[in-house]
Design a protein around this motif. Structure first.
Motif, short mmCIF file in Angstrom:
data_model
loop_
_atom_site.label_atom_id
_atom_site.label_comp_id
_atom_site.label_asym_id
_atom_site.label_seq_id
_atom_site.Cartn_x
_atom_site.Cartn_y
_atom_site.Cartn_z
N ILE A 182 -4.66 13.11 5.44
CA ILE A 182 -4.25 11.92 6.11
C ILE A 182 -2.70 12.28 6.92
CG2 ILE A 182 -3.19 10.76 4.38
CD1 ILE A 182 -4.14 8.39 5.60
N SER A 183 -2.45 11.82 7.89
CA SER A 183 -1.20 12.09 8.57
C SER A 183 -0.21 11.21 7.79
CB SER A 183 -1.16 11.93 10.18
OG SER A 183 -1.42 10.20 10.33
N VAL A 184 1.20 11.57 7.91
CA VAL A 184 2.45 10.70 7.36
C VAL A 184 2.45 9.43 8.02
CG1 VAL A 184 4.78 10.45 7.27
CG2 VAL A 184 3.73 12.52 6.69
N TRP A 185 2.19 9.34 9.48
CA TRP A 185 2.35 7.95 10.09
C TRP A 185 1.04 7.04 9.70
CZ3 TRP A 185 -1.60 6.50 13.21
CH2 TRP A 185 -2.55 7.71 13.80
N GLU A 186 0.03 7.57 9.34
CA GLU A 186 -0.89 6.68 8.84
C GLU A 186 -0.81 6.08 7.63
OE1 GLU A 186 -5.35 8.16 9.79
OE2 GLU A 186 -4.24 9.63 10.42
N LEU A 187 -0.09 6.70 6.77
CA LEU A 187 0.44 6.30 5.52
C LEU A 187 1.43 4.95 5.70
CD1 LEU A 187 1.06 9.34 3.24
CD2 LEU A 187 -0.92 7.86 3.19
N ARG A 188 2.25 5.37 6.73
CA ARG A 188 3.48 4.36 7.21
C ARG A 188 2.57 3.08 7.61
NH1 ARG A 188 5.11 7.14 3.94
NH2 ARG A 188 6.73 8.87 4.25
N ILE A 189 1.69 3.23 8.43
CA ILE A 189 0.86 1.96 8.93
C ILE A 189 0.33 1.28 7.70
CG2 ILE A 189 -1.31 1.41 10.08
CD1 ILE A 189 -0.61 3.27 12.14
N ALA A 190 -0.01 1.87 6.92
CA ALA A 190 -0.64 1.38 5.68
C ALA A 190 0.36 0.43 4.99
CB ALA A 190 -1.46 2.20 4.72
N GLU A 191 1.55 1.05 4.73
CA GLU A 191 2.64 0.50 4.22
C GLU A 191 3.32 -0.76 5.04
OE1 GLU A 191 5.64 3.18 3.18
OE2 GLU A 191 4.42 4.87 2.86
N ALA A 192 3.21 -0.84 6.27
CA ALA A 192 3.98 -1.63 6.91
C ALA A 192 3.95 -3.00 6.83
CB ALA A 192 3.50 -1.63 8.55
N GLY A 193 2.81 -3.56 6.33
CA GLY A 193 2.87 -4.89 5.53
C GLY A 193 3.84 -5.39 4.45
N ARG A 194 3.75 -4.56 3.50
CA ARG A 194 4.68 -4.64 2.39
C ARG A 194 5.95 -4.36 2.80
NH1 ARG A 194 6.29 -0.40 -1.28
NH2 ARG A 194 4.36 1.00 -0.32
N ARG A 195 6.45 -3.42 3.64
CA ARG A 195 7.94 -2.98 4.18
C ARG A 195 8.48 -4.13 5.01
NH1 ARG A 195 10.30 1.15 1.12
NH2 ARG A 195 8.66 2.85 0.73
#
Length: 234
Positions: free
Chosen positions: A57-70
């Motif tokens: 999985i790409s780094v940006w996809e991980l960030r998309i998953a984190e966006a709600g929490r962040r």
């Protein structure tokens, strides 16, 4: 090479996505708390510098998953749209995020389509969203991308679905020009109104609003004052 975190990567002066995305980013910058703003700026730089998939999985996809929490649920959609654009997500990547993501991540993909997919190739994602019973997903599916590319038959049924499910028709992009002089849509709305009345159920106020738009009055003027046609079926 690092890209300026306050300018959507890949946009140009002639790209229609630039002003909309720049405005979106500006609104986030004024709304987010400093820690969330710093996280988003770093995530956008990572997405721009490493747009492809690296490993499972790409780094940006991980960030998309984190966006709600962040960034908080109220700002997550906007943050995810910016991340998808910064990463130059292609159709395969958008479909992957849509298939594997949460409902919130799917909404972000739908919101990002007009900025990332110039043609109709992403219509299967829109059509999938319109088949769901998730009203927020249905609303997200009926943005500018659907207004440009959804065929008349599917678009009409999407408008009816809004009435069935209580989605405000205000979310339907380009509703007035697409509904203008659409006799088939008027017939469908009339049939639905009669069904509701026969069942002693109220007719949604939005139905009357859309029905008025189907009247064959003068076509709405285009940006240069010329008449716009809605491209409906004959």
């Amino acid at each position: 090479m690092n890209h300026h975190p306050h300018a959507p990567h890949g946009s140009t002066a002639n790209h229609p996505a630039e002003p909309a995305l720049a405005a979106l980013h500006a609104r986030l910058n004024t709304s987010l708390a400093p820690p969330a703003r710093a996280w988003l700026d770093q995530a956008l730089e990572e997405a721009a510098d490493h747009p492809g998939t690296h490993g499972p999985i790409s780094v940006w996809e991980l960030r998309i998953a984190e966006a709600g929490r962040r960034c908080g649920p109220e700002h997550a959609d906007a943050a995810r749209v910016l991340l998808l654009h910064a990463a130059h997500a292609d159709l395969d990547a958008l479909a992957r995020v849509y298939r594997q993501g949460t409902a919130a991540e799917r909404r972000a993909v739908l919101h990002a389509l007009p900025h990332l997919v110039p043609g109709p190739d992403a219509l299967p994602l829109v059509e999938d969203a319109l088949r769901t019973n998730d009203t927020r997903l249905v609303a997200a599916a009926l943005g500018p991308y659907a207004a440009r590319h959804l065929d008349a038959h599917t678009w009409r049924h999407a408008v009816l679905k809004c009435l069935f499910t209580g989605v405000p028709v205000d979310v339907v992009a380009d509703l007035a020009p697409r509904a203008h002089a659409d006799a088939e849509l008027a017939r469908m709305l009339g049939d639905y109104a009669r069904e509701r009345t026969a069942a002693d159920r109220p007719v949604p106020e939005d139905l009357h609003r859309v029905l008025a738009l189907t009247e064959p009055t003068a076509a709405p003027a285009g940006p240069c004052g010329t008449s716009r046609t809605s491209g409906k079926e004959s």
